[in-house]
Design an enzyme around this catalytic site. Structure first.
Site, PDB file in Angstrom:
ATOM      1  N   HIS A  69       0.818  -1.212   0.000  1.00 55.19           N
ATOM      2  CA  HIS A  69       0.000   0.000   0.000  1.00 55.19           C
ATOM      3  C   HIS A  69       0.852   1.263   0.000  1.00 55.19           C
ATOM      4  O   HIS A  69       0.477   2.276  -0.568  1.00 55.19           O
ATOM      5  CB  HIS A  69      -0.942   0.001   1.214  1.00 55.19           C
ATOM      6  CG  HIS A  69      -2.251  -0.612   0.894  1.00 55.19           C
ATOM      7  ND1 HIS A  69      -2.680  -1.793   1.444  1.00 55.19           N
ATOM      8  CD2 HIS A  69      -3.221  -0.233   0.037  1.00 55.19           C
ATOM      9  CE1 HIS A  69      -3.856  -2.094   0.938  1.00 55.19           C
ATOM     10  NE2 HIS A  69      -4.217  -1.166   0.088  1.00 55.19           N
ATOM     11  N   GLU A 117     -12.540  -8.129  -5.577  1.00 52.79           N
ATOM     12  CA  GLU A 117     -11.141  -8.342  -5.189  1.00 52.79           C
ATOM     13  C   GLU A 117     -10.951  -9.606  -4.372  1.00 52.79           C
ATOM     14  O   GLU A 117      -9.835  -9.982  -4.035  1.00 52.79           O
ATOM     15  CB  GLU A 117     -10.579  -7.119  -4.465  1.00 52.79           C
ATOM     16  CG  GLU A 117     -11.398  -6.650  -3.278  1.00 52.79           C
ATOM     17  CD  GLU A 117     -10.893  -5.352  -2.677  1.00 52.79           C
ATOM     18  OE1 GLU A 117      -9.771  -4.925  -2.993  1.00 52.79           O
ATOM     19  OE2 GLU A 117     -11.623  -4.749  -1.867  1.00 52.79           O
ATOM     20  N   ASP A 156      -5.639  -6.732  -4.631  1.00 56.41           N
ATOM     21  CA  ASP A 156      -6.034  -7.787  -3.696  1.00 56.41           C
ATOM     22  C   ASP A 156      -6.443  -9.056  -4.434  1.00 56.41           C
ATOM     23  O   ASP A 156      -6.169 -10.160  -3.961  1.00 56.41           O
ATOM     24  CB  ASP A 156      -7.179  -7.301  -2.792  1.00 56.41           C
ATOM     25  CG  ASP A 156      -6.634  -6.510  -1.620  1.00 56.41           C
ATOM     26  OD1 ASP A 156      -5.673  -6.988  -0.988  1.00 56.41           O
ATOM     27  OD2 ASP A 156      -7.132  -5.418  -1.348  1.00 56.41           O
ATOM     28  N   CYS A 158      -9.557  -0.776 -10.939  1.00 54.76           N
ATOM     29  CA  CYS A 158      -8.878   0.345 -10.275  1.00 54.76           C
ATOM     30  C   CYS A 158      -7.605  -0.082  -9.548  1.00 54.76           C
ATOM     31  O   CYS A 158      -6.996   0.713  -8.853  1.00 54.76           O
ATOM     32  CB  CYS A 158      -9.830   1.039  -9.301  1.00 54.76           C
ATOM     33  SG  CYS A 158     -10.449  -0.043  -7.996  1.00 54.76           S
TER      34      CYS A 158
HETATM   35  C1  PEP Z   1      -7.095  -3.259  -5.030  1.00 53.82           C
HETATM   36  O1  PEP Z   1      -7.094  -4.111  -4.146  1.00 53.82           O
HETATM   37  O2  PEP Z   1      -6.755  -3.463  -6.216  1.00 53.82           O
HETATM   38  C2  PEP Z   1      -7.505  -1.878  -4.726  1.00 53.82           C
HETATM   39  C3  PEP Z   1      -7.707  -0.988  -5.684  1.00 53.82           C
HETATM   40  O3  PEP Z   1      -7.648  -1.525  -3.438  1.00 53.82           O
HETATM   41  P1  PEP Z   1      -6.435  -1.356  -2.391  1.00 53.82           P
HETATM   42  O4  PEP Z   1      -5.153  -1.338  -3.195  1.00 53.82           O
HETATM   43  O5  PEP Z   1      -6.689  -0.083  -1.679  1.00 53.82           O
HETATM   44  O6  PEP Z   1      -6.559  -2.567  -1.527  1.00 53.82           O
HETATM   45 MG    MG Z   2      -8.091  -3.842  -2.262  1.00 55.83          MG
END
Ligand code: PEP
Ligand code: MG
Length: 539
Positions: A187, A425, A447, A494
């Site tokens: 992250h 996800e 994820d 995303c």
């Molecule tokens: C993902 O899991 O791809 C996502 C966009 O959410 P995050 O990276 O915040 O878990």
């Molecule tokens: Mg995610």
């Protein structure tokens, strides 16, 4: 250890492209680890301060929560004010127990008592106690402590860095991040890319020295106390990077992206309102993902309804009539939040996170839903839930949301239920995609890849295996896109692979026509679609 580092060069892996030249500043990695205990008096003082801070946080929360939630919080305050109970804990500290150990064992004993009660009401109180236990322990461990002081433009060096520590640093003057360990799919790497902060991970052993540093996020190198020649070559690479970005940016001004005659919608991901100041943000088709959990870590206490409403409203105003997709709190996993997430889960990535946590903490979730319902009347808002596994969770979230809207309207407050969607996800959601009755889907490939490939996304040692282009991941993406096409439900992606030009051909071939990328990647992604569309290849 201090020493000289002249001319030393280290190579790691790229997590975020860009260049930084500044002093090397070493920071501690984490406030979440073990705490170092002081003497008896210090431990007693530390516990007293933590209890006072927890009481203050709970009182603030009760003030904004109201109703049943306020009763739960009053129960916690009552325990903190129970002198017999608290004195027994101070007595254990007097016997030599560190503050966190004394506190935890007293609370664990209470929790076990409540758990063994026949009465369902008393049983249910044990989770309120666990919450109180974790809140005080988090405070004792220093979560929400003072901001880090880092000189502007510094190359920050750490073993690893949690997202909350990254957010404490003021990056407005530039700078970069050099991690001894870390992973490009963590992250914190995602945050660095979103802000355009260069970041290199897995640099190995960097000596603890005072040095002038050159961080090259493209070549994945860190050079300490460079020679004049090293600086000259670094500046040359930085200049050529700047030129290639400038040529990609020229394409941004064209109204739409298209591939083989089909419109490709390009949205951006943001973590907070300031991200909209990125000069390229204005060229996006809207916001594809606003990660609201970062609102939780910014202030050291949970944000109240008005603070949240102002943030959501500001984004909607910026977007004008363009769509804005806001994701409800996705705390947990590698995003712990004091006073919200559970402490001590053996396996937090598979634990009570995302929508699971929000449903378990309706008193906190309801505040966010109220703010979102009020914002929904102000623009083109869509709301999505993260980490959804089953249709029942979506329906439980929808019901809470509808109740909140009804109560606001009954009180004469302008509010409405926005379009609702889910993040895809969790592999189970992608496999059972037809079971979700929703207005849109957004694929969280970070994820999704983590769970499909059984690779912890923050574990650098697994980076070579953590391949979002693995056929198993692409299969689930294609399946979701296909369902969206058949059922006329919009599907976007995303996760970080949308911002990676190398992944574009596969994503377009999977049938995706909507992508949400980091603002700093928008130009390059639009340029790559243009090239692919006109028969050209990748760079
Ligand atoms: C993902 O899991 O791809 C996502 C966009 O959410 P995050 O990276 O915040 O878990
Ligand atoms: Mg995610």
């Amino acid at each position: 250890m201090q020493g000289s580092a002249t001319g030393l060069a280290y190579r790691g892996r790229t997590a975020s492209i860009g260049f930084a030249h500044g002093p090397l500043v070493r920071v501690g990695a984490d406030t979440n680890g073990e705490r170092v205990a002081g003497n008896l008096a210090e431990e007693a003082l530390a516990l007293r301060a933590a209890i006072d801070a927890a009481s203050g946080q709970i009182a603030d929360l009760a003030g904004i929560a109201g109703g049943e939630a306020a009763q739960i919080l009053e129960f916690q305050v009552a325990l903190l004010e129970d002198e017999d109970f608290i004195q027994a804990i101070f007595a254990s500290i007097g016997d030599g127990d560190p503050a966190d150990v004394a506190w935890r064992s007293a609370l664990d004993a209470q929790i076990a008592d409540y758990n063994s009660a026949a009465d369902e009401y008393l049983k249910a109180r044990s989770s309120d106690l666990a919450d109180l236990r974790d809140r005080v322990i988090n405070i004792l461990r220093g979560d929400g402590g003072p901001a880090l002081e880092i000189p502007s433009g510094a190359v920050v060096c750490a073993d690893d860095l949690p997202p909350s520590r990254f957010l404490e640093i003021d990056w407005s003057g530039g700078g970069g991040l050099a991690l001894l360990r870390g992973s490009p799919t963590s992250h914190v790497a995602m945050l660095a890319r979103a802000r355009g902060i260069p970041m290199v991970v897995q640099l190995g052993a960097i000596p603890d020295v005072r040095a002038n540093a050159l961080l090259d996020g493209e070549g994945a190198t860190l050079e300490l106390d460079p020679s004049a020649e090293q600086v000259r070559l670094f500046e040359k690479r930085r200049e050529s990077h700047r030129k290639s970005r400038a040529s990609a940016r020229a394409i941004l001004r064209r109204p739409t992206a298209s591939w083989r005659g089909e419109r490709i919608k390009l949205f951006i991901n943001i973590q907070r309102v300031d991200d909209l100041e990125h000069p390229d943000a204005q060229y996006a088709d809207g916001i594809g993902l606003m990660r609201t959990e970062f609102l939780l870590t910014e202030r050291g206490s949970l944000p109240d309804e008005e603070t949240q409403f102002q943030a959501y409203d500001a984004v909607l105003r910026w977007a004008d009539q363009r769509p804005v997709t806001i994701r409800t709190f996705d705390a947990g996993g590698d995003k712990p939040v004091a006073g919200f997430t559970l402490d001590g889960e053996a396996n937090p990535f598979l634990g009570v996170r995302g929508l699971r946590l929000c449903l378990a903490r309706p008193e906190i979730f309801a505040i966010q839903l109220r703010a979102l319902a009020r914002a929904a009347v102000r623009g083109n808002l869509k709301v999505m839930f993260p980490m959804v596994t089953s249709a029942a969770e979506l329906e439980a979230g929808r019901k809470l949301f509808a109740d909140v809207v009804q109560r606001l309207q009954a009180d004469g407050i302008a509010a409405m239920l926005p379009e609702l969607g889910i993040m895809v996800e969790v592999p189970a959601a992608a496999l059972a995609i037809t079971s979700f009755k929703t207005s849109f889907f957004s694929i969280g490939s970070n994820d999704l890849a983590q769970y499909v490939l059984a690779c912890d996304r923050s574990n650098g040692a697994l980076a070579p295996l953590m391949d979002p282009l693995h056929p198993a991941v692409l299969e689930l993406i294609a399946r979701t896109a296909e369902h969206g096409r058949r059922a006329a439900i919009s599907v976007s992606l995303c996760g970080d692979m949308a911002s990676d030009p190398r992944c574009l051909p596969a994503l377009l071939n999977c049938g995706l026509r909507e992508l949400s990328v980091n603002a700093s990647a928008l130009a390059q992604i639009k340029q790559t679609i243009d090239r692919l569309s006109s028969g050209g290849g990748l760079d």
